[in-house]
Design a protein around this motif. Sequence first.
Motif, short mmCIF file in Angstrom:
data_model
loop_
_atom_site.label_atom_id
_atom_site.label_comp_id
_atom_site.label_asym_id
_atom_site.label_seq_id
_atom_site.Cartn_x
_atom_site.Cartn_y
_atom_site.Cartn_z
N SER A 174 -3.69 4.31 0.02
CA SER A 174 -2.63 5.27 0.35
C SER A 174 -1.86 4.79 1.58
O SER A 174 -0.65 4.99 1.68
CB SER A 174 -3.20 6.68 0.55
OG SER A 174 -3.92 6.78 1.76
N TYR A 175 -2.54 4.12 2.51
CA TYR A 175 -1.83 3.51 3.64
C TYR A 175 -0.84 2.45 3.12
O TYR A 175 0.29 2.35 3.58
CB TYR A 175 -2.80 2.81 4.61
CG TYR A 175 -3.67 3.74 5.42
CD1 TYR A 175 -3.25 5.04 5.71
CD2 TYR A 175 -4.90 3.33 5.91
CE1 TYR A 175 -4.05 5.89 6.45
CE2 TYR A 175 -5.71 4.18 6.66
CZ TYR A 175 -5.27 5.45 6.93
OH TYR A 175 -6.05 6.29 7.65
N ARG A 231 0.49 2.13 0.10
CA ARG A 231 1.64 2.71 -0.62
C ARG A 231 2.63 3.33 0.36
O ARG A 231 3.84 3.15 0.24
CB ARG A 231 1.15 3.77 -1.60
CG ARG A 231 0.70 3.20 -2.93
CD ARG A 231 0.12 4.29 -3.81
NE ARG A 231 -1.19 4.71 -3.34
CZ ARG A 231 -1.67 5.95 -3.41
NH1 ARG A 231 -0.93 6.92 -3.90
NH2 ARG A 231 -2.88 6.22 -2.98
N ALA A 232 2.08 4.05 1.35
CA ALA A 232 2.96 4.71 2.32
C ALA A 232 3.73 3.67 3.13
O ALA A 232 4.93 3.81 3.36
CB ALA A 232 2.14 5.61 3.24
N GLU A 283 6.68 2.26 1.50
CA GLU A 283 7.87 3.13 1.51
C GLU A 283 8.53 3.19 2.89
O GLU A 283 9.73 3.01 3.03
CB GLU A 283 7.48 4.56 1.11
CG GLU A 283 7.39 4.80 -0.36
CD GLU A 283 7.16 6.29 -0.64
OE1 GLU A 283 7.99 7.10 -0.23
OE2 GLU A 283 6.12 6.61 -1.24
N LYS A 284 7.74 3.56 3.92
CA LYS A 284 8.30 3.79 5.25
C LYS A 284 7.36 3.20 6.30
O LYS A 284 6.57 3.92 6.90
CB LYS A 284 8.43 5.31 5.51
CG LYS A 284 9.19 6.10 4.45
CD LYS A 284 9.21 7.57 4.81
CE LYS A 284 9.36 8.48 3.62
NZ LYS A 284 10.65 8.45 2.97
N LEU A 299 7.32 4.78 9.96
CA LEU A 299 6.71 6.10 10.07
C LEU A 299 5.19 5.99 10.00
O LEU A 299 4.47 6.66 10.74
CB LEU A 299 7.23 7.03 8.96
CG LEU A 299 6.64 8.43 8.96
CD1 LEU A 299 6.90 9.13 10.29
CD2 LEU A 299 7.22 9.26 7.82
N VAL A 300 4.70 5.11 9.12
CA VAL A 300 3.25 4.94 9.01
C VAL A 300 2.69 4.40 10.32
O VAL A 300 1.64 4.83 10.79
CB VAL A 300 2.90 4.01 7.82
CG1 VAL A 300 1.43 3.67 7.81
CG2 VAL A 300 3.29 4.68 6.52
N PHE A 340 6.16 10.93 1.51
CA PHE A 340 6.02 9.72 0.70
C PHE A 340 6.02 10.06 -0.79
O PHE A 340 5.18 10.84 -1.24
CB PHE A 340 4.74 8.98 1.08
CG PHE A 340 4.75 8.51 2.49
CD1 PHE A 340 5.40 7.35 2.86
CD2 PHE A 340 4.13 9.24 3.48
CE1 PHE A 340 5.44 6.92 4.17
CE2 PHE A 340 4.15 8.84 4.80
CZ PHE A 340 4.80 7.66 5.15
N LEU A 394 -2.89 11.53 5.12
CA LEU A 394 -2.52 10.16 5.49
C LEU A 394 -2.70 9.85 6.98
O LEU A 394 -3.35 8.86 7.33
CB LEU A 394 -1.09 9.87 5.05
CG LEU A 394 -0.64 8.43 5.27
CD1 LEU A 394 -1.31 7.51 4.26
CD2 LEU A 394 0.87 8.29 5.13
#
Lengths: 295, 230
Positions: free
Chosen positions: A176-177, A179-180, A183-184, A187-188, B88, B99
Amino acid sequence: MIQDLLGIPPQALFGQLLLGLINGSFYALLSLGLAVIFGMLHVINFAHGALYMVGAFVAWLLMIHLGIGYWPALLIAPLVVAAFGVLIERTMLVRIAKMDPLYGLLLTFGLALVIEGVFRHFYGVSGQPYPPPPSLQGGTNLGFMFLPTYRAWVVVASLVVCLGTWYAIERTKLGSYLRAATEKPQLVQAMGINVPALVTLTFAAAVALAGFAGVLAAPMYQVNPLMGSNLIIVVFAVVVIGGMGSILGAVITGFGLGIVEGLTKVFYPEAANIVIFVVMAIVLLVKPQGLFGKA
Amino acid sequence: MLSVRDLTGYYGESHILHGVEFQIAEGEVVTLIGRNGVGKTTTLRAILGLLDRQEGSIRLQGEEILGLRTDRIARKGIGYVPEDRGIFASLTVEENLLLPPVVKPGGLTTEEVYGLFPRLKERRKSQGTKLSGGEQQMLSIARILRTGARLLLMDEPTEGLAPVIVQQIGSIIAELKRKGFTILLVEQNFHFASGVADRHYVMEDGKVVDMIPNDRLEAEREKLQQYLGV
């Protein structure tokens, strides 16, 4: 006994289907890594084929120089390739991360030429034989066809690794890290995650898949400095058809196109070498983002 | 809690912040207000180290954080609600919520977060971006409450939302203040800001030009309208 289908002897049909599945196994393993790398680094990794070749060579070198056999090599070679990947990412790709993707393409293309050139210089292009492990030699007569054990293993191993990768990306916390961050990324990172390290890890894991595919390929094809460049062009077509950045799409398209290629060899052999590119042209016309790509 | 001094910031060659100064005490809700393009969002991003270049001093509980890498700043206990909500698409609602890693002890538990935002629990298996705008904003706030961050940076949490949702967000911010969170809020909706904040810093041309306590708002209304150009 199964009767001839459309005038094609079942031996030939199933033989080509199996060959298609084998090719599909390599397409899937390699395009999966390319899709992951593109998603996270926005780099079209032209060195992927060369790293696949390095995987095969590491296995061969381990056998020749250290007497280390197939099963340990299946683990060691991907790790060596991953370490090489860390080096490439940390010293080179990280410097062009904010530039136009074209730079990444040129850099990795150059890297592929350098890596292949080095191996060609030391080992020539004649190819080195690599025997399959004793436990996977021989085969089984299924009645309608002869199934070599090693080839069956390649298909199963590739499927397991592809599904494992899919699971790791789509169903785990680390995934999930990933994939996130695809995307951004900013922000992550602003959530407290070390994104640069995640990028390095992603690149290393993706090229390790190529190294793994290289070891799988070693007993079937000769270990040859050019084995990767022959494959990578088709794999790029597979990625384009499946859609950049889709994990399951890369796997399904890889296996699917392997089978399509195999069947074409049975029914219209003249087209077998171009069928994937014809499919690519059609997909690009009808659905430019690829079969599984997001618009 | 947070002390910003002489903060300058750049995107590429463009110089956006020209010596921003302000302080926030623990437990306060403070807004940055001002016209579009005066550097409010950029100030939040500078606190997180997200600009191309930033200089000056940003102290969090006395510790200098300017110059640290963004993820290390976040781990000092800062939560961020970005202007675009930052939901997301490739993650479910629950994956979005879980997350951000826990960076300090003392955050809300997942159950407490769902207690504050029951709608998110109902929709936890949906794709993050399938939520309505208001629900996405709730999710964007909800996910930083778990992490133990005590300073929350919120960039226009009411933008583009229906009045009834804006009201809900107002009561959530009031609830967070009761729980002791410190909140720095960028707002254009002045009516909303006056309902939730203790103090307001007015920004113009990349600088803080004035500070108005919330109870002085009526008295300073004329001056403020000049600042905001309304």
